[in-house]
Design an enzyme around this catalytic site. Sequence first.
Site, PDB file in Angstrom:
ATOM      1  N   GLN A 195     -83.645 -25.767  68.913  1.00 19.50           N
ATOM      2  CA  GLN A 195     -84.406 -26.143  67.715  1.00 19.50           C
ATOM      3  C   GLN A 195     -85.911 -26.019  67.914  1.00 19.50           C
ATOM      4  O   GLN A 195     -86.663 -26.048  66.944  1.00 19.50           O
ATOM      5  CB  GLN A 195     -84.080 -27.585  67.302  1.00 19.50           C
ATOM      6  CG  GLN A 195     -82.666 -27.766  66.785  1.00 19.50           C
ATOM      7  CD  GLN A 195     -82.424 -29.194  66.355  1.00 19.50           C
ATOM      8  OE1 GLN A 195     -82.129 -30.040  67.168  1.00 19.50           O
ATOM      9  NE2 GLN A 195     -82.589 -29.477  65.073  1.00 19.50           N
ATOM     10  N   CYS A 239     -80.273 -32.735  59.646  1.00 17.29           N
ATOM     11  CA  CYS A 239     -80.722 -31.969  60.797  1.00 17.29           C
ATOM     12  C   CYS A 239     -82.175 -31.564  60.590  1.00 17.29           C
ATOM     13  O   CYS A 239     -82.545 -31.123  59.503  1.00 17.29           O
ATOM     14  CB  CYS A 239     -79.850 -30.720  60.940  1.00 17.29           C
ATOM     15  SG  CYS A 239     -80.298 -29.693  62.342  1.00 17.29           S
ATOM     16  N   LEU A 240     -82.977 -31.702  61.639  1.00 13.62           N
ATOM     17  CA  LEU A 240     -84.393 -31.335  61.536  1.00 13.62           C
ATOM     18  C   LEU A 240     -84.561 -29.859  61.179  1.00 13.62           C
ATOM     19  O   LEU A 240     -85.550 -29.474  60.571  1.00 13.62           O
ATOM     20  CB  LEU A 240     -85.103 -31.629  62.863  1.00 13.62           C
ATOM     21  CG  LEU A 240     -85.129 -33.106  63.292  1.00 13.62           C
ATOM     22  CD1 LEU A 240     -85.654 -33.226  64.713  1.00 13.62           C
ATOM     23  CD2 LEU A 240     -85.965 -33.937  62.331  1.00 13.62           C
ATOM     24  N   HIS A 271     -75.361 -27.510  68.528  1.00 15.61           N
ATOM     25  CA  HIS A 271     -76.559 -26.648  68.500  1.00 15.61           C
ATOM     26  C   HIS A 271     -76.568 -25.690  69.693  1.00 15.61           C
ATOM     27  O   HIS A 271     -77.038 -24.559  69.589  1.00 15.61           O
ATOM     28  CB  HIS A 271     -77.841 -27.495  68.577  1.00 15.61           C
ATOM     29  CG  HIS A 271     -78.332 -27.979  67.240  1.00 15.61           C
ATOM     30  ND1 HIS A 271     -78.698 -27.122  66.223  1.00 15.61           N
ATOM     31  CD2 HIS A 271     -78.533 -29.231  66.765  1.00 15.61           C
ATOM     32  CE1 HIS A 271     -79.103 -27.842  65.181  1.00 15.61           C
ATOM     33  NE2 HIS A 271     -79.010 -29.120  65.476  1.00 15.61           N
ATOM     34  N   GLY A 310     -81.956 -37.005  67.447  1.00 17.87           N
ATOM     35  CA  GLY A 310     -81.506 -36.047  68.439  1.00 17.87           C
ATOM     36  C   GLY A 310     -82.251 -34.738  68.249  1.00 17.87           C
ATOM     37  O   GLY A 310     -82.697 -34.433  67.135  1.00 17.87           O
ATOM     38  N   HIS A 325     -73.159 -33.417  67.367  1.00 13.62           N
ATOM     39  CA  HIS A 325     -74.062 -32.621  66.532  1.00 13.62           C
ATOM     40  C   HIS A 325     -75.004 -31.792  67.424  1.00 13.62           C
ATOM     41  O   HIS A 325     -75.171 -30.585  67.215  1.00 13.62           O
ATOM     42  CB  HIS A 325     -74.864 -33.563  65.617  1.00 13.62           C
ATOM     43  CG  HIS A 325     -75.899 -32.895  64.769  1.00 13.62           C
ATOM     44  ND1 HIS A 325     -75.870 -32.913  63.396  1.00 13.62           N
ATOM     45  CD2 HIS A 325     -77.019 -32.183  65.104  1.00 13.62           C
ATOM     46  CE1 HIS A 325     -76.924 -32.241  62.935  1.00 13.62           C
ATOM     47  NE2 HIS A 325     -77.632 -31.792  63.941  1.00 13.62           N
ATOM     48  N   GLU A 326     -75.594 -32.450  68.429  1.00 12.97           N
ATOM     49  CA  GLU A 326     -76.545 -31.748  69.302  1.00 12.97           C
ATOM     50  C   GLU A 326     -75.835 -30.725  70.185  1.00 12.97           C
ATOM     51  O   GLU A 326     -76.341 -29.630  70.415  1.00 12.97           O
ATOM     52  CB  GLU A 326     -77.320 -32.748  70.171  1.00 12.97           C
ATOM     53  CG  GLU A 326     -78.150 -33.774  69.409  1.00 12.97           C
ATOM     54  CD  GLU A 326     -79.042 -33.177  68.338  1.00 12.97           C
ATOM     55  OE1 GLU A 326     -79.538 -32.046  68.515  1.00 12.97           O
ATOM     56  OE2 GLU A 326     -79.232 -33.834  67.296  1.00 12.97           O
TER      57      GLU A 326
HETATM   58 ZN   LIG Z   1     -79.402 -30.679  64.182  1.00 10.89          ZN
END
Ligand SMILES: [Zn+2]
Length: 174
Positions: A52, A91-92, A137, A47, A133-134
Amino acid sequence: MVYEIKKYGENILKQIAKEVDPSEIDDEFRKFLDDMVETMYETDGIGLAAPQIGVSKRIFVCDDGNGVVRKIINPIVVPLTEETQEFEEGCLSVPGIYKKVERPKRVMIKYLNENGEEIEEIAENLLAVVVQHENDHLDGILFVEKISPMAKRLIAKKLANMKKETKRIKEENE
Ligand SMILES: [Zn+2]
């Protein structure tokens, strides 16, 4: 095109992202969504939310693990059950940290797709994790804020160092 991922410590990750005006959804916008998907795969994510990559808009893309890609615009996520599941998330934007997060097991998600069509879906299990999760963000929330107090203490130093490093790199590039 693959975007650079904003890391923990970047202000944009803490901001509430802006709604997309449906009239913005054109070919150029769809190219941007494709680039988000490319970035997600290139970085081995399942995701990726627009903040991000430095774009503070209510957009994310995800892959449910079965190769089905969703491009999600202006999502509204509503839990459908009080039943929760714990999943080890990463998470990236917070590389190298994986911690369990407890979230509702089933959610309803309403959004616009890449053609501006209104979609309503039920997400369960892994897809429910990714979607929540996304979506977080887009409200400036990172998964490390949702872990147990004990887990928070364990990673506090790592996060502080990550923040310092992000700041250092930013200053270097200025
Ligand atoms: Zn994330």
